[in-house]
Design a protein around this motif. Structure first.
Motif, short mmCIF file in Angstrom:
data_model
loop_
_atom_site.label_atom_id
_atom_site.label_comp_id
_atom_site.label_asym_id
_atom_site.label_seq_id
_atom_site.Cartn_x
_atom_site.Cartn_y
_atom_site.Cartn_z
N ALA A 20 5.36 -1.92 -1.31
CA ALA A 20 5.83 -1.54 0.03
C ALA A 20 5.41 -0.11 0.36
O ALA A 20 4.96 0.17 1.48
CB ALA A 20 7.35 -1.69 0.11
N TYR A 21 5.55 0.79 -0.61
CA TYR A 21 5.11 2.17 -0.36
C TYR A 21 3.59 2.23 -0.21
O TYR A 21 3.07 3.05 0.55
CB TYR A 21 5.59 3.10 -1.48
N GLY A 22 2.88 1.37 -0.93
CA GLY A 22 1.42 1.31 -0.77
C GLY A 22 1.04 0.90 0.64
O GLY A 22 0.12 1.48 1.24
N VAL A 23 1.73 -0.10 1.18
CA VAL A 23 1.48 -0.53 2.56
C VAL A 23 1.76 0.62 3.53
O VAL A 23 1.00 0.85 4.47
CB VAL A 23 2.34 -1.77 2.91
N LEU A 24 2.83 1.34 3.28
CA LEU A 24 3.19 2.47 4.14
C LEU A 24 2.09 3.54 4.14
O LEU A 24 1.64 3.99 5.19
CB LEU A 24 4.51 3.07 3.66
#
Length: 179
Positions: free
Chosen positions: A131-135
């Motif tokens: 999720a942080y990677g997508v962000l």
């Protein structure tokens, strides 16, 4: 979690309607990308926390209900100076004995590396890291394409967090009223 998903969905629809009224396409894209990446982070965080709590419950690592002091109380008053119970006065000890006793107490309360690693596992779950990677990738994509509208991005980034806190507070209030 059951009430959180509909709330986040309603927030997404309202955000979409608000951004469709803007004349710039970059506002729409920035707001939507920030909102959905933040939703992923919130859901992944809640999910990893839920798994951690379930594992601890299954392992019996949860303290007994009605424990004498909670974690916040231990942080605010580590020596229980403001406790309700009056203890018998301790006999006078030398300063050296007092220091040794305090060192022993500190060693006893020290966390092992295994306990620290066990508590850090939810922070490094696959879903949260994804999720942080997508962000981060979404931010870099918007910046590279020249479509980053920082105001819309930051507002939309915080919206799911505010909605999650509001939903949790509302849920807790309804549980308190039922009890």
């Amino acid at each position: 979690m059951r009430r959180l998903l509909p709330t986040l969905g309603i927030g997404a629809v309202l955000l979409l309607l608000a951004t469709l009224l803007s004349p710039e396409r970059s506002i729409l894209v920035s707001a939507q990308l920030a909102y959905w990446s933040s939703v992923l982070v919130v859901l992944a965080s809640f999910g990893s926390y839920r798994r951690m709590v379930r594992k601890r419950l299954e392992a019996g690592m949860v303290p007994e209900t009605g424990a004498d002091r909670d974690s916040i109380d231990k942080l605010e008053d580590p020596y229980d100076l403001y406790g309700d119970e009056e203890e018998a006065p301790e006999p006078e000890r030398s300063l050296r004995e007092t220091i040794r006793e305090e060192k022993r107490r500190m060693k006893k309360n020290r966390r092992s590396p295994m306990a620290t690693a066990r508590d850090a596992v939810p922070a490094f779950s696959f879903w949260r890291l994804g999720a942080y990677g997508v962000l981060v990738l979404g931010f870099f994509f918007l910046r590279a394409q020249g479509m980053l509208h920082l105001g819309a991005y930051l507002l939309s980034l915080g919206l799911p967090i505010v909605l999650a806190v509001w939903t949790l507070m509302r849920t807790e209030e309804s549980h308190a009223e039922e009890a």
